[in-house]
Design a protein around this motif. Structure first.
Motif, PDB file in Angstrom:
ATOM      1  N   MET A   1      -0.086  55.795 -41.317  1.00 15.90           N
ATOM      2  CA  MET A   1      -0.240  57.354 -41.241  1.00 15.90           C
ATOM      3  C   MET A   1       0.528  58.185 -41.592  1.00 15.90           C
ATOM      4  N   ASN A   2       0.560  59.228 -42.113  1.00 15.61           N
ATOM      5  CA  ASN A   2       1.537  60.205 -42.569  1.00 15.61           C
ATOM      6  C   ASN A   2       1.885  61.064 -41.522  1.00 15.61           C
ATOM      7  N   TYR A   3       3.117  61.709 -41.907  1.00 17.12           N
ATOM      8  CA  TYR A   3       3.506  62.711 -40.900  1.00 17.12           C
ATOM      9  C   TYR A   3       2.628  63.781 -40.441  1.00 17.12           C
ATOM     10  N   SER A   4       1.913  64.496 -41.408  1.00 18.91           N
ATOM     11  CA  SER A   4       0.849  65.568 -40.956  1.00 18.91           C
ATOM     12  C   SER A   4      -0.284  65.087 -40.384  1.00 18.91           C
ATOM     13  N   THR A   5      -0.664  63.866 -40.703  1.00 14.04           N
ATOM     14  CA  THR A   5      -1.540  63.457 -39.820  1.00 14.04           C
ATOM     15  C   THR A   5      -1.094  63.166 -38.217  1.00 14.04           C
ATOM     16  N   GLN A   6       0.293  62.640 -38.205  1.00 15.81           N
ATOM     17  CA  GLN A   6       0.654  62.767 -36.700  1.00 15.81           C
ATOM     18  C   GLN A   6       0.755  63.798 -35.957  1.00 15.81           C
ATOM     19  N   ALA A   7       1.382  64.845 -37.008  1.00 17.50           N
ATOM     20  CA  ALA A   7       1.370  66.225 -35.991  1.00 17.50           C
ATOM     21  C   ALA A   7      -0.030  66.680 -35.713  1.00 17.50           C
ATOM     22  N   ASP A   8      -0.959  66.268 -36.630  1.00 19.93           N
ATOM     23  CA  ASP A   8      -2.196  66.911 -36.087  1.00 19.93           C
ATOM     24  C   ASP A   8      -2.865  66.309 -34.775  1.00 19.93           C
ATOM     25  N   MET A   9      -2.422  64.647 -34.709  1.00 18.29           N
ATOM     26  CA  MET A   9      -2.894  64.121 -33.774  1.00 18.29           C
ATOM     27  C   MET A   9      -2.396  64.568 -32.464  1.00 18.29           C
ATOM     28  N   ALA A  10      -1.019  64.980 -32.719  1.00 19.33           N
ATOM     29  CA  ALA A  10      -0.372  65.453 -31.299  1.00 19.33           C
ATOM     30  C   ALA A  10      -0.927  66.871 -30.620  1.00 19.33           C
ATOM     31  N   ASN A  11      -1.580  67.474 -31.724  1.00 10.07           N
ATOM     32  CA  ASN A  11      -2.173  68.558 -30.850  1.00 10.07           C
ATOM     33  C   ASN A  11      -3.767  68.352 -30.440  1.00 10.07           C
ATOM     34  N   PHE A  12      -4.098  67.177 -30.595  1.00  6.07           N
ATOM     35  CA  PHE A  12      -5.643  66.842 -30.465  1.00  6.07           C
ATOM     36  C   PHE A  12      -5.884  67.001 -28.875  1.00  6.07           C
ATOM     37  N   THR A  13      -6.826  67.275 -28.291  1.00  5.88           N
ATOM     38  CA  THR A  13      -7.307  67.108 -26.979  1.00  5.88           C
ATOM     39  C   THR A  13      -8.555  66.224 -26.869  1.00  5.88           C
ATOM     40  N   ILE A  14      -8.587  65.462 -25.914  1.00  8.48           N
ATOM     41  CA  ILE A  14      -9.584  64.327 -26.034  1.00  8.48           C
ATOM     42  C   ILE A  14     -10.875  65.053 -25.358  1.00  8.48           C
ATOM     43  N   ILE A  15     -11.978  65.218 -26.010  1.00  8.96           N
ATOM     44  CA  ILE A  15     -13.237  65.746 -25.800  1.00  8.96           C
ATOM     45  C   ILE A  15     -14.267  64.705 -25.498  1.00  8.96           C
ATOM     46  N   ILE A 187     -24.406  67.383 -38.071  1.00  7.90           N
ATOM     47  CA  ILE A 187     -23.163  66.689 -38.651  1.00  7.90           C
ATOM     48  C   ILE A 187     -22.142  67.918 -39.188  1.00  7.90           C
ATOM     49  N   PRO A 188     -22.676  68.913 -39.722  1.00  7.13           N
ATOM     50  CA  PRO A 188     -21.648  69.966 -40.117  1.00  7.13           C
ATOM     51  C   PRO A 188     -20.882  70.415 -38.890  1.00  7.13           C
ATOM     52  N   HIS A 189     -21.423  70.683 -37.754  1.00  4.69           N
ATOM     53  CA  HIS A 189     -20.565  71.259 -36.964  1.00  4.69           C
ATOM     54  C   HIS A 189     -19.741  70.065 -36.097  1.00  4.69           C
ATOM     55  N   ILE A 190     -20.107  68.831 -35.977  1.00  8.11           N
ATOM     56  CA  ILE A 190     -19.018  67.864 -35.658  1.00  8.11           C
ATOM     57  C   ILE A 190     -17.866  67.481 -36.507  1.00  8.11           C
ATOM     58  N   LEU A 191     -18.402  67.831 -37.702  1.00  9.06           N
ATOM     59  CA  LEU A 191     -17.188  67.543 -38.788  1.00  9.06           C
ATOM     60  C   LEU A 191     -16.353  68.719 -38.639  1.00  9.06           C
ATOM     61  N   LYS A 192     -16.752  69.999 -38.092  1.00 13.60           N
ATOM     62  CA  LYS A 192     -15.906  71.085 -38.116  1.00 13.60           C
ATOM     63  C   LYS A 192     -14.719  70.864 -36.858  1.00 13.60           C
ATOM     64  N   VAL A 193     -14.956  70.042 -35.868  1.00  8.00           N
ATOM     65  CA  VAL A 193     -14.077  69.840 -34.963  1.00  8.00           C
ATOM     66  C   VAL A 193     -13.603  68.559 -35.130  1.00  8.00           C
ATOM     67  N   SER A 194     -13.538  67.852 -36.280  1.00  7.05           N
ATOM     68  CA  SER A 194     -13.093  66.652 -36.541  1.00  7.05           C
ATOM     69  C   SER A 194     -11.594  66.725 -36.948  1.00  7.05           C
ATOM     70  N   CYS A 195     -10.727  65.688 -37.030  1.00 12.33           N
ATOM     71  CA  CYS A 195      -9.532  65.630 -37.729  1.00 12.33           C
ATOM     72  C   CYS A 195      -9.800  65.682 -39.295  1.00 12.33           C
ATOM     73  N   SER A 196      -8.723  66.229 -39.780  1.00 11.56           N
ATOM     74  CA  SER A 196      -8.617  66.208 -41.415  1.00 11.56           C
ATOM     75  C   SER A 196      -8.978  64.869 -42.034  1.00 11.56           C
TER      76      SER A 196
END
Length: 318
Positions: A1-15, A187-196
């Motif tokens: 996993m690259n650093y940008s993905t790790q940074a994104d994951m750090a800002n994630f909240t579990i829904i 599906i489009p609405h779910i992808l909107k709140v998915s990670c990159s």
């Protein structure tokens, strides 16, 4: 996993749940919506169920065309049952939440049934192509065993295709708002709140599947082009009418399906009003299952006769 993905994951909240859009805050309108869509749901389920019953019980309808039609009716019952009952219950109970698991189940079955329907529409067009363009070879090509194999393959393909998409969308946590601007997990609405990472993988899957879908639609268009060119060459007016009456309902359903797909792709996500979102979603979730049995029962004499025999109302269909 690259650093940008790790940074994104750090800002994630579990829904753990999503909130579906409420189309009106007025209680009377919520109940009115529920009653209206309950009537639509019952009409669609009963219409498709009667079509299946007529095909199964009438020996005159035991042919490849009606076998595929019964599968299509079963798919329509499933498609409208995936989304509409939840909306009806939510409107009556004033509870717009849906769990993460419930959302995943909705998306899985919706993709599964829609993908299977595309495969069946291709099979039905090929059946009509052989029946009209190569009638002498019809019995050799469209054997019962081959029809069962085609139908089974369509269902299995839809299942695998749906599992790939659903597994990818729900393999990582979601971020941002858990409000879905739709009455079901779209599906489009779910992808909107998915990670990159999920979105990028999903776009690759969608690009691949879009190519396959375009190939299927191209096959359908070519098949019906050959069919209509063959029909126009028939010397008998009665023969032309009979040939057109067997394939025109499928052509109408095909264009209805294409219209629904265009609305799905071109429709807005959250910028539209709640009513506009509802109308857009109705085009591809409610309209096809509701209209398909009407199209076939009004255009097919054999099905009308079988339905009359079932409900014992010979004067109901003129």
């Amino acid at each position: 996993m690259n650093y940008s993905t790790q940074a994104d994951m750090a800002n994630f909240t579990i829904i753990m749940e999503f909130f579906l859009m409420e189309y009106s805050s007025i209680r009377e309108l919520q109940v009115l919506h529920a009653m209206l869509f309950l009537l639509i749901y019952m009409a669609a389920v009963i219409g498709n169920f009667l079509t299946i019953t007529a095909i199964v019980t009438d020996s005159h309808l035991h042919s490849p065309m009606y076998f595929f039609l019964s599968n299509l009716s079963l798919l329509d019952i499933g498609c409208i049952s995936v989304t509409l009952p939840k909306f009806i219950v939510s409107s009556l109970t004033h509870n717009q939440t849906i769990s993460l698991l419930g959302c995943a189940v909705q998306i899985f079955f919706f993709i599964f049934l829609e993908a299977t329907e595309i495969a069946l529409l291709v099979a039905m067009s090929y059946d009509r192509f052989v029946a009209i363009c190569q009638p002498l070879h019809y019995g050799l090509i469209m054997t019962p065993a081959r029809c069962i194999w085609v139908a089974t393959s369509s269902w299995l393909t839809g299942c695998v295709y749906s599992a790939l998409h659903t597994g990818n969308m729900f393999r990582l946590p979601f971020s941002g708002s858990n409000v879905i601007h739709q009455f079901f997990c779209d599906i489009p609405h779910i992808l909107k709140v998915s990670c990159s990472e999920v979105r990028n993988t999903e776009y690759v899957l969608l690009a691949t599947s879009s190519t396959i879908v375009l190939f299927c639609f191209g096959f359908l268009i070519i098949s019906y082009t050959y069919i209509f060119s063959t029909v126009l060459k028939m010397p008998s007016v009665e023969g032309r009418y009979k040939a057109l009456s067997t394939c025109s309902p499928q052509l109408i359903i095909f264009f209805l399906f294409v219209l629904a797909g265009m609305v799905t792709v071109l429709g807005p996500l959250s910028d539209a009003s709640p009513i506009q979102n509802l109308l857009i979603s109705m085009t591809y979730t409610i309209l096809p299952p509701f209209m398909n049995p009407i199209i076939y029962s009004l255009r097919n004499t054999k099905i009308k006769t079988a339905l009359c025999r079932i409900i014992k109302m010979e004067d109901f269909f003129p």
